[in-house]
Enzyme design. Structure first.
Site, mmCIF file in Angstrom:
data_model
loop_
_atom_site.group_PDB
_atom_site.id
_atom_site.type_symbol
_atom_site.label_atom_id
_atom_site.label_comp_id
_atom_site.label_asym_id
_atom_site.label_seq_id
_atom_site.Cartn_x
_atom_site.Cartn_y
_atom_site.Cartn_z
ATOM 1 N N ARG A 37 0.757 -1.221 -0.111
ATOM 2 C CA ARG A 37 0.012 -0.139 -0.009
ATOM 3 C C ARG A 37 0.922 1.162 0.161
ATOM 4 O O ARG A 37 0.352 2.334 -0.009
ATOM 5 C CB ARG A 37 -0.966 0.160 1.146
ATOM 6 N N HIS A 67 3.093 -11.017 -5.823
ATOM 7 C CA HIS A 67 2.193 -10.091 -6.326
ATOM 8 C C HIS A 67 2.717 -8.726 -6.234
ATOM 9 O O HIS A 67 2.838 -8.098 -5.145
ATOM 10 C CB HIS A 67 0.823 -10.481 -5.507
ATOM 11 N N TYR A 70 -0.510 -3.014 -5.503
ATOM 12 C CA TYR A 70 -1.990 -2.483 -6.143
ATOM 13 C C TYR A 70 -1.910 -1.181 -6.939
ATOM 14 O O TYR A 70 -2.513 -0.558 -7.517
ATOM 15 C CB TYR A 70 -3.073 -2.779 -5.426
ATOM 16 N N HIS A 107 -1.199 -6.958 -12.093
ATOM 17 C CA HIS A 107 -2.528 -6.734 -12.964
ATOM 18 C C HIS A 107 -2.160 -5.423 -13.906
ATOM 19 O O HIS A 107 -1.430 -4.590 -13.603
ATOM 20 C CB HIS A 107 -3.639 -5.792 -12.277
ATOM 21 N N GLU A 144 -2.142 -11.164 -14.734
ATOM 22 C CA GLU A 144 -3.235 -11.548 -14.092
ATOM 23 C C GLU A 144 -4.586 -10.949 -14.730
ATOM 24 O O GLU A 144 -4.988 -10.093 -14.853
ATOM 25 C CB GLU A 144 -3.426 -11.402 -12.439
ATOM 26 N N ASP A 175 -7.417 -15.861 -12.201
ATOM 27 C CA ASP A 175 -8.182 -15.851 -10.990
ATOM 28 C C ASP A 175 -9.623 -16.246 -11.171
ATOM 29 O O ASP A 175 -10.343 -15.569 -12.073
ATOM 30 C CB ASP A 175 -8.012 -14.206 -10.651
ATOM 31 N N HIS A 178 -12.300 -13.490 -10.546
ATOM 32 C CA HIS A 178 -12.048 -12.552 -11.704
ATOM 33 C C HIS A 178 -12.956 -12.784 -12.857
ATOM 34 O O HIS A 178 -13.543 -12.043 -13.607
ATOM 35 C CB HIS A 178 -10.626 -11.942 -11.669
ATOM 36 N N HIS A 210 -5.382 -18.319 -9.367
ATOM 37 C CA HIS A 210 -5.872 -17.963 -8.073
ATOM 38 C C HIS A 210 -7.139 -18.842 -7.883
ATOM 39 O O HIS A 210 -8.008 -18.407 -8.446
ATOM 40 C CB HIS A 210 -6.087 -16.193 -7.913
ATOM 41 N N ASP A 223 -15.026 -7.128 -8.200
ATOM 42 C CA ASP A 223 -13.982 -8.128 -7.502
ATOM 43 C C ASP A 223 -14.248 -8.351 -6.051
ATOM 44 O O ASP A 223 -13.766 -7.536 -5.519
ATOM 45 C CB ASP A 223 -12.851 -7.662 -8.141
ATOM 46 N N HIS A 225 -13.694 -11.604 -3.348
ATOM 47 C CA HIS A 225 -13.461 -13.029 -3.095
ATOM 48 C C HIS A 225 -14.040 -13.495 -1.808
ATOM 49 O O HIS A 225 -14.323 -12.766 -0.873
ATOM 50 C CB HIS A 225 -11.773 -13.218 -2.801
ATOM 51 N N GLU A 255 -6.613 -16.948 -2.469
ATOM 52 C CA GLU A 255 -6.713 -15.547 -1.836
ATOM 53 C C GLU A 255 -7.862 -15.048 -1.600
ATOM 54 O O GLU A 255 -8.391 -13.984 -1.549
ATOM 55 C CB GLU A 255 -6.599 -14.643 -3.231
HETATM 56 ZN ZN LIG Z 1 -6.232 -12.804 -7.937
HETATM 57 ZN ZN LIG Z 2 -4.000 -10.003 -8.209
#
Ligand SMILES: [Zn+2]
Ligand SMILES: [Zn+2]
Length: 276
Positions: A37, A67, A70, A107, A144, A175, A178, A210, A223, A225, A255
């Site tokens: 972050r 990963h 973001y 991504h 992804e 994923d 996704h 994923h 999105d 999960h 995830e």
């Molecule tokens: Zn994912």
């Molecule tokens: Zn991801």
């Protein structure tokens, strides 16, 4: 059977992720190599790195991926943000290389009001640039598929992939939440969707799955999960995927929400489904 694993936390030290993976009997693992972050990153010390690699070598973990943050948007047309994103990604490559990771899952970016074609072109050009500057890295650059951002359908991933110069450096991460949320009905049309993917992109590119059930309905473009068997996709799909021989050596990484004891519950369920 596929290599089952989780996204493990690096809180308290990066090698703690390996401990968690070993404790849960994982054969694959995903980590963030830094606080995802924040733009600012802490350098990995040699001691941390050594510790991590030593533990990894002793473990049964066969594949380990990072990963990317973001915050990174490789498709951004805004100069400042794009520059920051490339810099952060190259730092990610350095850390992942130091840790001997098998690849970086990312991504491709966000549209942020741009025309789709423009965003896709920028993303592809940027990925090329990053690969070119990262020849020291032995791992893969793993795109992804997303629910609604850049890479939200097979056409977009195909478009990007066609523009990549060193395709041997590319992998794809599917994923499950996704693609279901994006509008691919893997629950009811498993074979049809995989055939379509194979025709448009190529199953040979798949490096990682994923494994997430979807908290939102089919084609929601949202999105979210949820634990395996508790969402709109349901257990039957995961049973099919886990017993699909084409993916028997692929990493399949959970995830799902980090609620106490649930990684173990989800893993146990997946193992049970794989045997049935
Ligand atoms: Zn994912
Ligand atoms: Zn991801």
């Amino acid at each position: 059977m596929a290599l089952l694993g989780i996204h493990a936390s690096i809180a308290g030290g990066i090698s703690n992720a390996i401990d968690e993976g070993v404790f849960l009997g994982c054969e694959a693992l995903q980590i963030f190599t830094t606080n995802q972050r924040q733009w600012k990153v802490k350098e990995l010390s040699d001691e941390e790195t050594e510790n991590f690699i030593k533990k990894l070598e002793k473990s049964k973990i066969k594949k380990i991926y990072s990963h990317a943050s973001y915050l990174i948007n490789l498709a951004s047309a805004k100069k400042e943000q794009h520059k920051k994103s490339v810099k952060a990604f190259l730092e990610e490559v350095k850390r992942s290389s130091k840790l001997n990771l098998n690849g970086i899952i990312f991504h491709p970016g966000n549209f942020a009001g741009q025309k789709e074609k423009v965003a896709l072109k920028i993303a592809a050009e940027t990925i090329n640039k990053i690969i070119e500057e990262s020849l020291f890295f032995k791992g893969k650059f793993i795109i992804e598929l997303t629910a609604s951002a850049v890479g939200k359908n097979f056409e977009q991933v195909k478009f990007i992939l066609e523009k990549i110069e060193q395709k041997n450096k590319i992998g794809i991460c599917i994923d499950t939440a996704h693609i279901f949320e994006a509008g691919y009905d893997i629950k009811n049309e498993y074979e049809k969707i995989l055939k379509l993917f194979d025709r448009m992109i190529g199953l040979k590119y798949i490096e990682v799955f994923h494994l997430n059930d979807s908290k939102t309905p089919f084609a929601s473009k949202v999105d979210r999960h949820i634990h395996i068997g508790y969402g709109y996709i349901g257990k039957e799909f995961f049973k099919k995927l886990l017993s699909d021989k084409r993916f028997k050596d692929k990493a399949m990484i959970l995830e799902t929400p980090k609620e106490k004891g649930w990684d173990k519950k989800n893993l146990n369920l997946l193992k049970k489904l794989a045997k049935k």
